[in-house]
Design a protein around this motif. Structure first.
Motif, PDB file in Angstrom:
ATOM      1  N   GLY A 287      23.400 -96.908   8.054  1.00 40.17           N
ATOM      2  CA  GLY A 287      23.054 -95.778   8.029  1.00 40.17           C
ATOM      3  C   GLY A 287      23.462 -94.650   7.033  1.00 40.17           C
ATOM      4  O   GLY A 287      23.221 -93.546   7.171  1.00 40.17           O
ATOM      5  N   VAL A 288      23.755 -95.365   5.806  1.00 41.44           N
ATOM      6  CA  VAL A 288      24.176 -94.343   4.664  1.00 41.44           C
ATOM      7  C   VAL A 288      22.938 -94.767   3.617  1.00 41.44           C
ATOM      8  O   VAL A 288      22.869 -95.955   3.284  1.00 41.44           O
ATOM      9  N   GLN A 289      22.514 -93.784   3.014  1.00 41.74           N
ATOM     10  CA  GLN A 289      21.322 -93.963   1.873  1.00 41.74           C
ATOM     11  C   GLN A 289      21.897 -92.981   0.782  1.00 41.74           C
ATOM     12  O   GLN A 289      22.132 -91.907   1.008  1.00 41.74           O
ATOM     13  N   VAL A 290      21.554 -93.693  -0.484  1.00 39.42           N
ATOM     14  CA  VAL A 290      22.108 -92.780  -1.501  1.00 39.42           C
ATOM     15  C   VAL A 290      20.880 -93.223  -2.416  1.00 39.42           C
ATOM     16  O   VAL A 290      20.401 -93.863  -3.031  1.00 39.42           O
ATOM     17  N   GLN A 291      20.253 -91.900  -2.848  1.00 38.92           N
ATOM     18  CA  GLN A 291      18.990 -91.866  -3.969  1.00 38.92           C
ATOM     19  C   GLN A 291      19.322 -90.975  -5.045  1.00 38.92           C
ATOM     20  O   GLN A 291      19.705 -89.663  -4.721  1.00 38.92           O
TER      21      GLN A 291
END
Length: 131
Positions: free
Chosen positions: A37-41
């Motif tokens: 559930g964690v996204q880093v862009q």
């Protein structure tokens, strides 16, 4: 510095230890937050968009807004890089997810909530690392 390849950046570790407001468990133990559930862009030079999706334990969870607030406060305090933060309830997992998503992503509403001493105390209890 966060990695570019995966969601295993500091964000997952930071939210892992947040405690549930009602139960003696962490949000990770209750599967409210997961690494998936964690996204880093990367959105700019040295700046990242961190998107968190969490799943309340029940579709009518009265504490979903509070959990979102805890996630936001802990990440704002602990992320070691410049970031923009978006926090959402996982789609279809809460009866008022749209309203809650609006609330927990609105700077003014978050600031107003944190001015409430009783609410701030609950948030602090949830986000403070156990001794």
């Amino acid at each position: 510095k966060p990695c570019h390849c995966c969601a295993l950046c500091p964000a997952s570790d930071i939210i892992r230890s947040i405690r549930d407001p009602e139960k003696p468990h962490t949000l990770e133990e209750l599967d409210v937050v997961t690494e998936g559930g964690v996204q880093v862009q990367e959105i700019g030079e040295e700046e990242y968009l961190v998107t968190i999706r969490f799943t309340p334990t029940v579709p009518h969870c009265s504490l979903a807004t509070l959990i979102g607030l805890c996630l936001r406060i802990k990440l704002q305090r602990c992320l070691p890089f410049r970031h923009k933060l978006e926090i959402y309830i996982s789609e279809g997992t809460h009866s008022t997810e749209e309203d809650i998503n609006k609330q927990i992503n609105d700077k003014e509403r978050v600031a107003a909530a944190m001015e409430n001493p009783a609410l701030r105390e609950v948030v602090e209890q949830c986000v403070t690392e156990p001794e």
